[in-house]
Design an enzyme around this catalytic site. Structure first.
Site, PDB file in Angstrom:
ATOM      1  N   CYS A  35      53.241  56.529 116.411  1.00 52.68           N
ATOM      2  CA  CYS A  35      52.607  55.453 115.642  1.00 52.68           C
ATOM      3  C   CYS A  35      52.640  54.138 116.414  1.00 52.68           C
ATOM      4  O   CYS A  35      53.437  53.972 117.339  1.00 52.68           O
ATOM      5  CB  CYS A  35      53.274  55.308 114.269  1.00 52.68           C
ATOM      6  SG  CYS A  35      54.685  54.191 114.222  1.00 52.68           S
ATOM      7  N   ASP A  73      51.252  62.964  95.963  1.00 51.13           N
ATOM      8  CA  ASP A  73      51.290  61.507  96.047  1.00 51.13           C
ATOM      9  C   ASP A  73      52.714  61.088  95.751  1.00 51.13           C
ATOM     10  O   ASP A  73      53.427  61.784  95.024  1.00 51.13           O
ATOM     11  CB  ASP A  73      50.363  60.849  95.020  1.00 51.13           C
ATOM     12  CG  ASP A  73      50.995  60.824  93.638  1.00 51.13           C
ATOM     13  OD1 ASP A  73      50.989  61.870  92.971  1.00 51.13           O
ATOM     14  OD2 ASP A  73      51.539  59.775  93.236  1.00 51.13           O
ATOM     15  N   GLN A 133      51.746  70.481  81.639  1.00 54.57           N
ATOM     16  CA  GLN A 133      53.061  69.936  81.284  1.00 54.57           C
ATOM     17  C   GLN A 133      53.971  71.087  80.851  1.00 54.57           C
ATOM     18  O   GLN A 133      53.739  72.215  81.223  1.00 54.57           O
ATOM     19  CB  GLN A 133      52.900  68.894  80.161  1.00 54.57           C
ATOM     20  CG  GLN A 133      52.285  67.581  80.630  1.00 54.57           C
ATOM     21  CD  GLN A 133      53.274  66.734  81.417  1.00 54.57           C
ATOM     22  OE1 GLN A 133      54.465  67.017  81.471  1.00 54.57           O
ATOM     23  NE2 GLN A 133      52.774  65.685  82.056  1.00 54.57           N
ATOM     24  N   ASP A 152      47.545  62.543  79.740  1.00 53.95           N
ATOM     25  CA  ASP A 152      48.501  63.544  79.265  1.00 53.95           C
ATOM     26  C   ASP A 152      49.737  62.839  78.741  1.00 53.95           C
ATOM     27  O   ASP A 152      49.967  61.673  79.030  1.00 53.95           O
ATOM     28  CB  ASP A 152      48.899  64.502  80.397  1.00 53.95           C
ATOM     29  CG  ASP A 152      49.641  63.790  81.515  1.00 53.95           C
ATOM     30  OD1 ASP A 152      49.317  62.611  81.775  1.00 53.95           O
ATOM     31  OD2 ASP A 152      50.527  64.375  82.138  1.00 53.95           O
ATOM     32  N   ASP A 188      45.009  58.045  88.668  1.00 56.07           N
ATOM     33  CA  ASP A 188      45.737  58.711  87.591  1.00 56.07           C
ATOM     34  C   ASP A 188      45.183  58.201  86.264  1.00 56.07           C
ATOM     35  O   ASP A 188      44.328  57.318  86.242  1.00 56.07           O
ATOM     36  CB  ASP A 188      47.236  58.439  87.725  1.00 56.07           C
ATOM     37  CG  ASP A 188      47.558  56.981  87.532  1.00 56.07           C
ATOM     38  OD1 ASP A 188      46.661  56.205  87.147  1.00 56.07           O
ATOM     39  OD2 ASP A 188      48.709  56.595  87.763  1.00 56.07           O
ATOM     40  N   SER A 189      45.672  58.725  85.155  1.00 55.64           N
ATOM     41  CA  SER A 189      45.082  58.375  83.860  1.00 55.64           C
ATOM     42  C   SER A 189      45.713  57.142  83.243  1.00 55.64           C
ATOM     43  O   SER A 189      45.190  56.607  82.272  1.00 55.64           O
ATOM     44  CB  SER A 189      45.267  59.538  82.901  1.00 55.64           C
ATOM     45  OG  SER A 189      46.646  59.714  82.637  1.00 55.64           O
ATOM     46  N   GLY A 190      46.832  56.692  83.776  1.00 57.27           N
ATOM     47  CA  GLY A 190      47.538  55.561  83.182  1.00 57.27           C
ATOM     48  C   GLY A 190      48.605  55.984  82.189  1.00 57.27           C
ATOM     49  O   GLY A 190      49.418  55.177  81.765  1.00 57.27           O
ATOM     50  N   GLY A 191      48.595  57.268  81.817  1.00 57.42           N
ATOM     51  CA  GLY A 191      49.549  57.758  80.815  1.00 57.42           C
ATOM     52  C   GLY A 191      50.997  57.558  81.245  1.00 57.42           C
ATOM     53  O   GLY A 191      51.822  57.080  80.472  1.00 57.42           O
ATOM     54  N   CYS A 198      56.172  52.526 116.719  1.00 56.14           N
ATOM     55  CA  CYS A 198      57.104  53.157 117.650  1.00 56.14           C
ATOM     56  C   CYS A 198      56.653  52.996 119.101  1.00 56.14           C
ATOM     57  O   CYS A 198      57.476  53.001 120.017  1.00 56.14           O
ATOM     58  CB  CYS A 198      57.288  54.634 117.302  1.00 56.14           C
ATOM     59  SG  CYS A 198      58.187  54.860 115.758  1.00 56.14           S
ATOM     60  N   HIS A 211      54.934  52.814 109.848  1.00 58.19           N
ATOM     61  CA  HIS A 211      55.668  53.943 110.434  1.00 58.19           C
ATOM     62  C   HIS A 211      55.907  55.055 109.412  1.00 58.19           C
ATOM     63  O   HIS A 211      55.671  56.233 109.698  1.00 58.19           O
ATOM     64  CB  HIS A 211      57.003  53.504 111.031  1.00 58.19           C
ATOM     65  CG  HIS A 211      57.883  54.683 111.330  1.00 58.19           C
ATOM     66  ND1 HIS A 211      57.723  55.458 112.454  1.00 58.19           N
ATOM     67  CD2 HIS A 211      58.847  55.283 110.579  1.00 58.19           C
ATOM     68  CE1 HIS A 211      58.571  56.477 112.403  1.00 58.19           C
ATOM     69  NE2 HIS A 211      59.268  56.394 111.272  1.00 58.19           N
ATOM     70  N   CYS A 220      57.721  59.808 117.561  1.00 55.62           N
ATOM     71  CA  CYS A 220      56.617  59.320 116.729  1.00 55.62           C
ATOM     72  C   CYS A 220      55.598  58.583 117.602  1.00 55.62           C
ATOM     73  O   CYS A 220      55.969  57.784 118.464  1.00 55.62           O
ATOM     74  CB  CYS A 220      57.156  58.388 115.648  1.00 55.62           C
ATOM     75  SG  CYS A 220      55.867  57.647 114.624  1.00 55.62           S
TER      76      CYS A 220
HETATM   77 ZN   LIG Z   1      56.587  55.481 114.207  1.00 54.03          ZN
END
Ligand SMILES: [Zn+2]
Length: 386
Positions: free
Chosen positions: A318, A278, A201, A147, A93-96, A321, A347, A316
């Site tokens: 993963c 994100d 924006q 921005d 990201d830009s840090g803004g 799990c 998880h 799940c």
């Molecule tokens: Zn899991």
């Protein structure tokens, strides 16, 4: 388009898009969720585990990395990818957003944002040009323009002034980015072919969003983000803004909804044409003991799990799990063991990445509508009777 960067849509289902972004560090299947690695590390997860669970692109934070360890140091160590041991694509990201979150430690002018570091109080000026320089040295595959994040609520007047400045900053950021890529500056990019995304924006005002989209598209970027959402507005308002803004963005460029990511936001926004997400939610909530499952979220610290032999989510696949019980995870959390954060994060990220895989498959098969309806029966924050 920067060399090494590209985007194509391979399937459509309604407004939902299935596509592939090509980056200097390889392709990314979209729609995609990007785990947040603020300080060049996703808290509690090794790069190897991120790759194993199918993460493709990781986010870094310009504000934090600029202050510590510094973009010049990262560049000397080969750029963000090599420095953090992550071979895949990255985005900074830009840090803004962080700078503006400093409140009275940040002063805004046409030049940029002057702010005092949260680490040592030192004064810095972040400009559209310096944000581009810092991100070129960090060397993420995708950089964002600086921005001005409009606060919510904002009057139309304040929002209008904010987006006019954002448009002027976007043109400056783009000019600097192109000059760096052309070798016309003394900044050496750590990743040749870095792309740059513009940010729309305009708060929750439709006419301002439209004006911002037009101004940003006129500058011309490899991709476009919708910023300034998830700042306290009701979810229905946010979905309306996405619904009206996404179709105004070029169909042949990726669309990124910044910082938004409750599970239902992912599905609702894909349905409105968003490709990238994100959010700190899966990782931050994991550290607080909130775990996402196919049947809804659960709080692992709850006493009811003290003797529960079942996995967090029976559906799940993963590693957590497959191996651990709710009883064990609750015990680790209550005991304050650091592996509680590590396992919970593993998880939750798996749940998010798996949700995106299911979304991509559903779009490929033309069954996204059914998937959305079933998913929202568990996760919607809206009144489903509307
Ligand atoms: Zn899991």
């Amino acid at each position: 388009m920067a060399a090494g960067f590209g985007f194509c849509v391979t399937h459509r289902d309604g407004l939902a898009r299935r596509g592939v972004i090509d980056t200097p560090h390889g392709p990314v299947d979209t729609p995609v969720f990007m785990p947040v690695g603020t300080r060049a590390t996703v808290k509690g997860v090794l790069p190897r585990d991120l790759a194993e669970m199918g993460a493709r692109i990781v986010l870094g934070n310009t504000y934090h990395l600029y202050l510590r360890p510094g973009d010049a140091l990262v560049a000397r160590h080969g750029g963000l990818h090599r420095f953090m041991g992550w071979d895949g694509p990255t985005l900074t990201d830009s840090g803004g957003y962080q700078v503006f979150s400093l409140g009275d430690r940040c002063r805004l002018s046409e030049a940029g944002a002057e702010f005092r570091s949260h680490l040592d109080g030192s004064t810095h000026l972040l400009t559209p040009e310096s944000a581009a320089d810092i991100q070129a040295r960090l060397g993420a595959d995708v950089a964002m323009v600086l921005d001005e994040c409009t606060a919510f609520p904002a009057t139309p007047d304040v929002a209008a002034r904010s987006l006019e400045r954002t448009a002027r900053w976007a043109a400056r950021a783009r000019a600097r980015h192109l000059a760096i890529a052309a070798g016309e500056t003394d900044v050496v990019p750590s990743t040749p072919g870095q792309a740059q995304f513009g940010i729309v924006q305009g708060g929750v005002h439709d006419d301002l969003r439209r004006a911002s989209a037009e101004a940003t598209i006129a500058v011309g970027f490899e991709g476009y983000a919708i910023g300034g959402l998830s700042v306290g507005e009701p979810v229905d308002v946010m979905y309306d803004v996405v619904e009206h803004t996404a179709p105004r963005l070029p169909a042949d460029r990726p669309r990124y909804l910044m910082g938004t990511g409750m599970p239902d936001d992912l599905v609702e926004s894909v349905a409105r044409g968003i490709d990238l997400f994100d959010c700190v939610l899966p990782t931050r909530n994991a550290r607080n003991g909130q775990l996402f499952t196919r049947r809804g979220p659960l709080s692992i610290k709850n006493a009811r799990y003290a003797e529960d032999p079942r996995p967090v989510d029976p559906d799940c696949g993963c590693p957590v799990c497959r191996r651990h019980s709710r009883a064990y995870l609750r015990y680790l959390f209550v005991a304050g063991e650091m592996n509680a954060a590590a396992l919970n994060t593993l998880h939750n990220l798996h749940f998010y990445l798996d949700t995106m895989r299911r979304i991509r498959k559903a779009i490929e098969f033309g069954t996204f509508g059914t998937f959305k309806r079933e998913f929202l029966e568990t996760y919607s924050r809206r009144n489903l009777n509307d």
